[in-house]
Design a protein around this motif. Structure first.
Motif, PDB file in Angstrom:
ATOM      1  N   SER A   1       0.823  -1.222   0.000  1.00  0.00           N
ATOM      2  CA  SER A   1       0.000   0.000   0.000  1.00  0.00           C
ATOM      3  C   SER A   1       0.850   1.261   0.000  1.00  0.00           C
ATOM      4  O   SER A   1       0.487   2.269   0.593  1.00  0.00           O
ATOM      5  N   GLY A   2       2.009   1.183  -0.681  1.00  0.00           N
ATOM      6  CA  GLY A   2       2.756   2.407  -0.965  1.00  0.00           C
ATOM      7  C   GLY A   2       2.119   3.110  -2.153  1.00  0.00           C
ATOM      8  O   GLY A   2       1.033   2.738  -2.613  1.00  0.00           O
ATOM      9  N   VAL A   3       2.805   4.101  -2.686  1.00  0.00           N
ATOM     10  CA  VAL A   3       2.216   4.866  -3.785  1.00  0.00           C
ATOM     11  C   VAL A   3       1.970   3.986  -5.008  1.00  0.00           C
ATOM     12  O   VAL A   3       0.979   4.177  -5.732  1.00  0.00           O
ATOM     13  N   ILE A   4       2.815   2.989  -5.250  1.00  0.00           N
ATOM     14  CA  ILE A   4       2.615   2.092  -6.396  1.00  0.00           C
ATOM     15  C   ILE A   4       1.404   1.196  -6.172  1.00  0.00           C
ATOM     16  O   ILE A   4       0.568   1.007  -7.067  1.00  0.00           O
ATOM     17  N   GLY A   5       1.283   0.617  -4.990  1.00  0.00           N
ATOM     18  CA  GLY A   5       0.147  -0.240  -4.707  1.00  0.00           C
ATOM     19  C   GLY A   5      -1.175   0.496  -4.713  1.00  0.00           C
ATOM     20  O   GLY A   5      -2.178  -0.006  -5.246  1.00  0.00           O
ATOM     21  N   VAL A   6      -1.204   1.690  -4.119  1.00  0.00           N
ATOM     22  CA  VAL A   6      -2.454   2.449  -4.039  1.00  0.00           C
ATOM     23  C   VAL A   6      -2.893   2.942  -5.417  1.00  0.00           C
ATOM     24  O   VAL A   6      -4.076   2.875  -5.762  1.00  0.00           O
ATOM     25  N   THR A   7      -1.954   3.437  -6.219  1.00  0.00           N
ATOM     26  CA  THR A   7      -2.340   3.861  -7.570  1.00  0.00           C
ATOM     27  C   THR A   7      -2.788   2.654  -8.396  1.00  0.00           C
ATOM     28  O   THR A   7      -3.749   2.754  -9.177  1.00  0.00           O
TER      29      THR A   7
END
Length: 424
Positions: free
Chosen positions: A8-14
């Motif tokens: 759920s970092g920026v890559i996962g959330v996007t």
């Protein structure tokens, strides 16, 4: 169709957001109690397609040798006593030719430019705010050698039709007035007006709320224990939560675990070329707005970025190859403070700064790995290896991934982005 996003970092959330827009039923899991708590937490704050470039370049091997003996060197190598570190560095060195640099930079810029466009569209559609600024990046040069090296980057920028402006010292102070007092120390600069800035962790948090409104579920404080497989399918992910062990099942699985992606996917027989490159940042409260930057200034000598937020300055940079060590090295703080005080003295309360470190998931060629993991586990997808450009490439990477999973044609060429380039 269900998709489970790991990370759920920026890559996962996007990734979750763009998958939800496609109509997928999405769940995100992460070991942290909230989104954006690791590498996305305090990065340099740049969305910099124009500054997208691989670390592996023709002059890097010689520079690296010199940096070993410098106090404020941008690169440090400490043995982590793993064969993998040596193998990764060997692959990195193979990408240090002029030909490989030009190829790697061109595909990185292509993805980053597309990603910036996706971010702008997302911002217009959602009204999301994250202390964003659209004032570009100024890269400042102190030596003739740096000015000469700028030519190869400008050639790629021209080829990719990325707007730029070559500046003399007076031009640098036109873009960043607070640099006037150090104008005599600068020989010139490269201004990239299309770059943007903002707080990545704030962006990730705000976007997670938008994703939840689309039906995305977030399972935080869920630690992955093992992958449940059968023949050529990943059947589920066993996680430990506050309620015990449970297995989460989906039709597709997206690995967006940054530097930890390689460890997890070993169980699938994959050998992802992703190494944790440690970076540092300072977040400094502003005390004199006129003495602070208006956007991002990249000091080419120390590879340190100084980025303006609303009431804070983020100073980020450095690269350590030291495995998964997350200790805070006071010598790195001293370098960040030196660069900030050298370019923007009296701008911020350095003594009250937040000192932070994070692990950037770096591939040897600088380009992320996006797409299907391979023929053996076709329901496993990868979105990792973005290095120092995670936020810069996040929206575009997520849109490409969502298109591929939905069997839609992506807007950009994706053949060079998947893991096959390392098995050729």
């Amino acid at each position: 169709m269900r998709v489970l996003v790991l990370g759920s970092g920026v890559i996962g959330v996007t990734s979750a957001y763009y998958l939800a827009l496609k109509g997928f039923e999405v769940t995100v899991i992460d070991r942290q109690p909230a989104v954006g708590m690791e590498t996305s937490f305090a990065n340099a704050g740049q969305v910099s397609p124009g500054y997208s470039a691989p670390w592996a370049g023709p002059d890097v091997p010689l520079k690296a040798m010199k940096w070993l003996f410098q106090c404020h060197a941008p690169l440090s190598i400490r043995p982590d006593f793993s064969l993998w570190q040596l193998q990764w560095m060997a692959r990195f060195l193979r990408n240090c030719s002029a030909q490989r640099y030009a190829l790697n930079k061109s595909r990185m810029v292509r993805l980053a430019e597309y990603s910036r466009d996706c971010l702008r569209e997302l911002r217009a559609n959602t009204g999301i705010h994250y202390e964003e600024r659209n004032r570009g990046t100024l890269q400042v040069f102190r030596t003739q050698k740096q000015l000469a090296a700028e030519a190869k980057d400008i050639a790629v920028l021209r080829q990719m039709e990325v707007p730029f402006e070559h500046l003399d010292p007076a031009g640098c102070t036109r873009i960043e007035p607070a640099l006037a007092h150090v104008k005599d120390q600068l020989l010139g600069g490269l201004y990239l007006p299309g770059d943007e800035t903002g707080d990545c962790q704030l962006f990730t948090t705000q976007l997670a709320a938008k994703a939840q409104a689309l039906g995305v579920q977030f399972r935080q404080s869920a630690t992955i224990q093992r992958l449940v497989t059968q023949q050529n399918q990943l059947l589920g992910v066993e996680v430990h939560t506050g309620h015990g062990i449970e297995t989460l099942e989906a039709d597709h699985y997206v690995v967006a675990l940054g530097s930890y992606s390689r460890q997890l996917t070993h169980a699938l027989g994959l050998d992802l070329p992703v190494y944790p490159v440690k970076g540092y940042s300072l977040t400094v409260p502003i005390i004199n707005s006129d003495a602070a930057p208006v956007s991002t200034v990249m000091d080419e000598t120390y590879k340190v970025a100084i980025t303006r937020f609303d009431q804070r300055i983020r100073v980020g940079g450095m690269a350590e190859l030291a495995g998964f060590d997350l200790s805070l090295n006071p010598h790195r703080r001293a370098t960040l403070e030196m660069v900030l005080n050298g370019l923007f003295p009296h701008a911020g309360h350095v003594s009250q700064a937040l000192f932070w470190t994070g692990l950037r998931p770096m591939t040897p060629d600088g380009t992320p790995i996006i797409g299907q993991s391979g023929a053996r586990f076709p329901n496993v997808w990868l979105n990792t290896g973005h290095g120092t450009l995670g936020w810069t490439m996040a929206c575009g990477s997520a849109q490409v991934l969502a298109d591929l999973i939905a069997h839609d044609k992506p807007a950009i060429e994706t053949q060079e982005l998947n893991n096959k380039r390392y098995s050729a």
